[in-house]
Write a protein that holds these residues in place. Structure first.
Motif, PDB file in Angstrom:
ATOM      1  N   ALA A  91       0.809  -1.220   0.000  1.00  0.00           N
ATOM      2  CA  ALA A  91       0.000   0.000   0.000  1.00  0.00           C
ATOM      3  C   ALA A  91       0.841   1.268   0.000  1.00  0.00           C
ATOM      4  CB  ALA A  91      -0.941   0.000   1.202  1.00  0.00           C
ATOM      5  N   VAL A  92       2.164   1.141   0.091  1.00  0.00           N
ATOM      6  CA  VAL A  92       3.009   2.326  -0.028  1.00  0.00           C
ATOM      7  C   VAL A  92       4.114   2.130  -1.066  1.00  0.00           C
ATOM      8  CG1 VAL A  92       2.638   3.282   2.264  1.00  0.00           C
ATOM      9  CG2 VAL A  92       4.356   1.517   1.973  1.00  0.00           C
ATOM     10  N   SER A  93       4.050   1.022  -1.809  1.00  0.00           N
ATOM     11  CA  SER A  93       5.118   0.746  -2.754  1.00  0.00           C
ATOM     12  C   SER A  93       4.613   0.734  -4.194  1.00  0.00           C
ATOM     13  CB  SER A  93       5.783  -0.589  -2.417  1.00  0.00           C
ATOM     14  OG  SER A  93       6.605  -1.024  -3.463  1.00  0.00           O
ATOM     15  N   GLY A  94       3.731  -0.232  -4.519  1.00  0.00           N
ATOM     16  CA  GLY A  94       3.249  -0.349  -5.896  1.00  0.00           C
ATOM     17  C   GLY A  94       4.041  -1.331  -6.731  1.00  0.00           C
ATOM     18  N   SER A  95       5.160  -1.782  -6.199  1.00  0.00           N
ATOM     19  CA  SER A  95       6.023  -2.695  -6.939  1.00  0.00           C
ATOM     20  C   SER A  95       6.114  -4.032  -6.223  1.00  0.00           C
ATOM     21  CB  SER A  95       7.424  -2.094  -7.085  1.00  0.00           C
ATOM     22  OG  SER A  95       8.369  -3.079  -7.432  1.00  0.00           O
ATOM     23  N   SER A  96       5.913  -5.107  -6.964  1.00  0.00           N
ATOM     24  CA  SER A  96       6.019  -6.453  -6.405  1.00  0.00           C
ATOM     25  C   SER A  96       7.442  -6.741  -5.945  1.00  0.00           C
ATOM     26  CB  SER A  96       5.586  -7.471  -7.463  1.00  0.00           C
ATOM     27  OG  SER A  96       5.728  -8.782  -7.000  1.00  0.00           O
ATOM     28  N   ALA A  97       8.424  -6.341  -6.749  1.00  0.00           N
ATOM     29  CA  ALA A  97       9.825  -6.617  -6.419  1.00  0.00           C
ATOM     30  C   ALA A  97      10.260  -5.856  -5.171  1.00  0.00           C
ATOM     31  CB  ALA A  97      10.725  -6.251  -7.595  1.00  0.00           C
ATOM     32  N   ALA A  98       9.853  -4.572  -5.071  1.00  0.00           N
ATOM     33  CA  ALA A  98      10.220  -3.771  -3.890  1.00  0.00           C
ATOM     34  C   ALA A  98       9.577  -4.347  -2.639  1.00  0.00           C
ATOM     35  CB  ALA A  98       9.789  -2.320  -4.089  1.00  0.00           C
ATOM     36  N   THR A  99       8.305  -4.781  -2.755  1.00  0.00           N
ATOM     37  CA  THR A  99       7.603  -5.383  -1.621  1.00  0.00           C
ATOM     38  C   THR A  99       8.312  -6.662  -1.178  1.00  0.00           C
ATOM     39  OG1 THR A  99       5.483  -4.497  -2.393  1.00  0.00           O
ATOM     40  CG2 THR A  99       5.388  -6.327  -0.859  1.00  0.00           C
ATOM     41  N   LEU A 100       8.645  -7.511  -2.131  1.00  0.00           N
ATOM     42  CA  LEU A 100       9.307  -8.783  -1.827  1.00  0.00           C
ATOM     43  C   LEU A 100      10.664  -8.557  -1.171  1.00  0.00           C
ATOM     44  CD1 LEU A 100       9.649 -11.828  -2.012  1.00  0.00           C
ATOM     45  CD2 LEU A 100      10.323 -11.572  -4.390  1.00  0.00           C
ATOM     46  N   THR A 101      11.454  -7.658  -1.740  1.00  0.00           N
ATOM     47  CA  THR A 101      12.803  -7.425  -1.215  1.00  0.00           C
ATOM     48  C   THR A 101      12.756  -6.859   0.201  1.00  0.00           C
ATOM     49  OG1 THR A 101      13.509  -6.936  -3.480  1.00  0.00           O
ATOM     50  CG2 THR A 101      15.017  -6.329  -1.725  1.00  0.00           C
ATOM     51  N   THR A 102      11.883  -5.868   0.406  1.00  0.00           N
ATOM     52  CA  THR A 102      11.819  -5.204   1.713  1.00  0.00           C
ATOM     53  C   THR A 102      11.340  -6.157   2.797  1.00  0.00           C
ATOM     54  OG1 THR A 102      11.328  -3.124   0.576  1.00  0.00           O
ATOM     55  CG2 THR A 102      10.901  -3.202   2.936  1.00  0.00           C
ATOM     56  N   VAL A 103      10.201  -6.812   2.549  1.00  0.00           N
ATOM     57  CA  VAL A 103       9.637  -7.705   3.562  1.00  0.00           C
ATOM     58  C   VAL A 103      10.508  -8.947   3.725  1.00  0.00           C
ATOM     59  CG1 VAL A 103       7.598  -9.042   4.247  1.00  0.00           C
ATOM     60  CG2 VAL A 103       7.320  -6.824   3.123  1.00  0.00           C
ATOM     61  N   GLY A 104      11.078  -9.433   2.630  1.00  0.00           N
ATOM     62  CA  GLY A 104      11.935 -10.614   2.696  1.00  0.00           C
ATOM     63  C   GLY A 104      13.175 -10.383   3.542  1.00  0.00           C
ATOM     64  N   LYS A 105      13.815  -9.225   3.362  1.00  0.00           N
ATOM     65  CA  LYS A 105      14.996  -8.899   4.176  1.00  0.00           C
ATOM     66  C   LYS A 105      14.639  -8.865   5.661  1.00  0.00           C
ATOM     67  CE  LYS A 105      17.780  -6.186   0.930  1.00  0.00           C
ATOM     68  NZ  LYS A 105      18.225  -4.816   0.581  1.00  0.00           N
ATOM     69  N   MET A 106      13.419  -8.422   5.939  1.00  0.00           N
ATOM     70  CA  MET A 106      12.957  -8.317   7.316  1.00  0.00           C
ATOM     71  C   MET A 106      12.617  -9.687   7.899  1.00  0.00           C
ATOM     72  SD  MET A 106       9.259  -6.680   8.362  1.00  0.00           S
ATOM     73  CE  MET A 106       8.282  -7.899   7.473  1.00  0.00           C
ATOM     74  N   SER A 107      11.864 -10.493   7.148  1.00  0.00           N
ATOM     75  CA  SER A 107      11.232 -11.670   7.746  1.00  0.00           C
ATOM     76  C   SER A 107      12.035 -12.965   7.623  1.00  0.00           C
ATOM     77  CB  SER A 107       9.838 -11.880   7.131  1.00  0.00           C
ATOM     78  OG  SER A 107       9.940 -12.257   5.771  1.00  0.00           O
ATOM     79  N   ILE A 108      12.751 -13.159   6.528  1.00  0.00           N
ATOM     80  CA  ILE A 108      13.420 -14.458   6.311  1.00  0.00           C
ATOM     81  C   ILE A 108      14.373 -14.812   7.456  1.00  0.00           C
ATOM     82  CG2 ILE A 108      15.033 -15.731   4.838  1.00  0.00           C
ATOM     83  CD1 ILE A 108      13.689 -14.421   2.412  1.00  0.00           C
ATOM     84  N   PRO A 109      15.296 -13.914   7.858  1.00  0.00           N
ATOM     85  CA  PRO A 109      16.194 -14.292   8.968  1.00  0.00           C
ATOM     86  C   PRO A 109      15.436 -14.556  10.268  1.00  0.00           C
ATOM     87  CG  PRO A 109      16.977 -12.303   7.837  1.00  0.00           C
ATOM     88  CD  PRO A 109      15.596 -12.567   7.338  1.00  0.00           C
ATOM     89  N   GLU A 110      14.415 -13.737  10.549  1.00  0.00           N
ATOM     90  CA  GLU A 110      13.674 -13.876  11.808  1.00  0.00           C
ATOM     91  C   GLU A 110      12.885 -15.195  11.840  1.00  0.00           C
ATOM     92  OE1 GLU A 110      13.842 -11.948  14.381  1.00  0.00           O
ATOM     93  OE2 GLU A 110      15.097 -10.397  13.491  1.00  0.00           O
ATOM     94  N   LEU A 111      12.240 -15.542  10.716  1.00  0.00           N
ATOM     95  CA  LEU A 111      11.430 -16.762  10.668  1.00  0.00           C
ATOM     96  C   LEU A 111      12.313 -18.017  10.693  1.00  0.00           C
ATOM     97  CD1 LEU A 111       8.706 -15.656   8.077  1.00  0.00           C
ATOM     98  CD2 LEU A 111       8.451 -15.886  10.553  1.00  0.00           C
ATOM     99  N   ARG A 112      13.461 -17.962  10.033  1.00  0.00           N
ATOM    100  CA  ARG A 112      14.401 -19.094  10.080  1.00  0.00           C
ATOM    101  C   ARG A 112      14.897 -19.317  11.506  1.00  0.00           C
ATOM    102  NH1 ARG A 112      18.105 -17.907   4.675  1.00  0.00           N
ATOM    103  NH2 ARG A 112      16.878 -19.155   3.210  1.00  0.00           N
ATOM    104  N   LYS A 113      15.178 -18.201  12.189  1.00  0.00           N
ATOM    105  CA  LYS A 113      15.659 -18.283  13.564  1.00  0.00           C
ATOM    106  C   LYS A 113      14.642 -18.987  14.469  1.00  0.00           C
ATOM    107  CE  LYS A 113      16.789 -14.208  14.800  1.00  0.00           C
ATOM    108  NZ  LYS A 113      17.235 -12.895  15.333  1.00  0.00           N
TER     109      LYS A 113
END
Length: 438
Positions: free
Chosen positions: A111-133
């Motif tokens: 809702a503040v990006s408009g881009s699928s790639a930007a959404t994926l990169t931003t949220v992925g950087k945030m969540s992948i390490p935390e969820l793996r942990k």
């Protein structure tokens, strides 16, 4: 010349150019140039210059680089870390746990990006390490992220909807508002899948989160307030009729700059990087749109779109049959082209068909975005798959397999849209609009 031969020639030239690595925008210009040179008596150079200028100077198109810039600014701030802190206490108690942060995080950032790639990169950087942990299943982390990131194409501001609106000369504001309910429903379907899977799978055993009381949850929610305020300004100003899509984009850029300054992450380097990133993406899309506009003109002069529309009409397909044919067509096309290219490349032919069939163009914009979303997670050219491969170092086959459930959920969403069209049409039909609210 027979229309089928004409289509074959156009397609041959297009795939020849794309196969040699020519940029999509230049490939479209090349096909149009050859088509006009061979099959019409019009002066090609004059037509090309006029069309490219007209396509590039549209006031409505101004919203595109502004929304891209807004997303680039936020991408370079601490927004993602703050968003995870704010979401975690609320998601931990749901069936499926923190996997839901992938879906809700993508929905919020979309809702503040408009881009699928930007959404994926931003949220992925945030969540992948935390969820793996926390020992969540790897295929669920990747699959939900791949699927939910596609919400960046639907929930406003959506770059694909801007391109679609410009291509068929429809109100961008109405298209944006039309994407809100379907986007939320699709996010809800993803979350339902996670909840069900967590209950039926014996391999879903993440580490439990520490208990938090209601007041602690409220305290952590302060991290979400800035981004929610920005969403309210951007979407609310359009829905209430205070601003056109372009003006809302300008508000969004100002809000993003203020947000970045408030987080003390706005410096000269961040500013210039965001500006150059937005410039590169905007230039790429503008070239594709210019090529598509010239191709539309060339095809119009050859009479191909009209002939195809008449041929489809002669087949006497029902609306449902036509939509099923287009669904299959766009899924196949999405295996080889990105979403924006798929839309601009086909609208010259598809628009007359849907108008003749009496299909609402606002509704069809949402339909086509859901189908284009599927293309983001289908090999061999699924863009989200490439981004995830770069982030996780997994094999492409593993990532594609993890994304399969999300693909089928999107197929279900297509049928939900067909049988409940009000999902996409209710809000646009009841919104306040200003003159020129494109």
């Amino acid at each position: 010349m027979e229309q089928l031969e004409l289509i074959a020639i156009f397609l041959f030239i297009l795939f020849l150019l794309l196969g040699t690595g020519v940029w999509v925008g230049l490939a479209l210009l090349g096909v149009a140039f050859v088509g006009m040179e061979l099959f019409t008596s019009r002066p090609v150079g004059d037509a090309m210059i006029t069309t490219i200028w007209s396509a590039s100077s549209s006031w409505t198109l101004t919203a595109l680089p502004l929304f891209i810039w807004m997303g680039e600014i936020l991408f370079r701030t601490r927004l993602s870390q703050d968003m995870f802190k704010g979401l975690t206490p609320w998601m931990a108690g749901l069936p499926g746990g923190l996997i839901h942060t992938n879906i809700v995080g993508c929905t919020v950032f979309a809702a503040v990006s408009g881009s699928s790639a930007a959404t994926l990169t931003t949220v992925g950087k945030m969540s992948i390490p935390e969820l793996r942990k926390r020992n969540y299943p790897e295929h669920m982390i990747i699959g939900t992220l791949a699927g939910a990131a596609t919400l960046g194409l639907m929930i406003p501001p959506s770059l694909t909807l801007i391109v679609y609106g410009v291509t068929i000369n429809e109100s961008i504001s109405k298209l944006f508002i039309a994407g809100v309910l379907p986007g939320l429903v699709l996010a809800g379907m993803f979350m339902t899948y996670v909840a069900v899977y967590s209950k039926v799978s014996s391999k879903y055993n993440p580490d439990p989160e520490p208990k938090t009381n209601f007041f602690e949850k409220i305290g952590n929610s302060r991290f979400l307030i800035p981004v929610i305020c920005l969403i309210a300004v951007v979407i609310g100003s359009m829905y209430l009729g205070f601003a056109t899509a372009t003006e809302a984009a300008a508000f969004g850029v100002i809000g993003a700059l203020v947000l970045a300054a408030g987080q003390k992450s706005l410096n000269w380097s961040t500013f210039t990087e965001s500006l150059m990133g937005a410039t590169r993406t905007s230039a790429m899309i503008a070239l594709i749109l210019a090529g598509a506009a010239f191709l539309s003109l060339a095809m119009g002069f050859t009479g191909l779109p009209r002939a195809l529309a008449e041929w489809i009409a002669g087949m006497e397909l029902t609306r449902f049959e036509l939509l099923m044919a287009l669904l299959v067509f766009y899924i196949i096309l999405g295996c080889f082209l990105d979403g924006i290219s798929s839309v601009v490349l086909t609208m010259a032919v598809v628009e007359p068909m849907i108008r003749q069939a009496g299909i609402d163009v606002i509704w069809f914009g949402i339909f086509i975005v859901v189908v284009v979303e599927m293309a983001q997670i289908t090999p061999p050219i699924g863009f989200n798959l490439f981004v995830l491969q770069g982030m996780t170092r997994h094999e492409m086959s593993y990532i594609a397999k993890a994304a399969i459930p999300m693909f089928f959920i999107m197929v279900v969403m297509v049928f939900v849209l067909i049988f409940v069209p009000e999902l996409a049409t209710y809000l646009p039909e009841n919104m306040n609009t200003r003159p020129g609210s494109g």
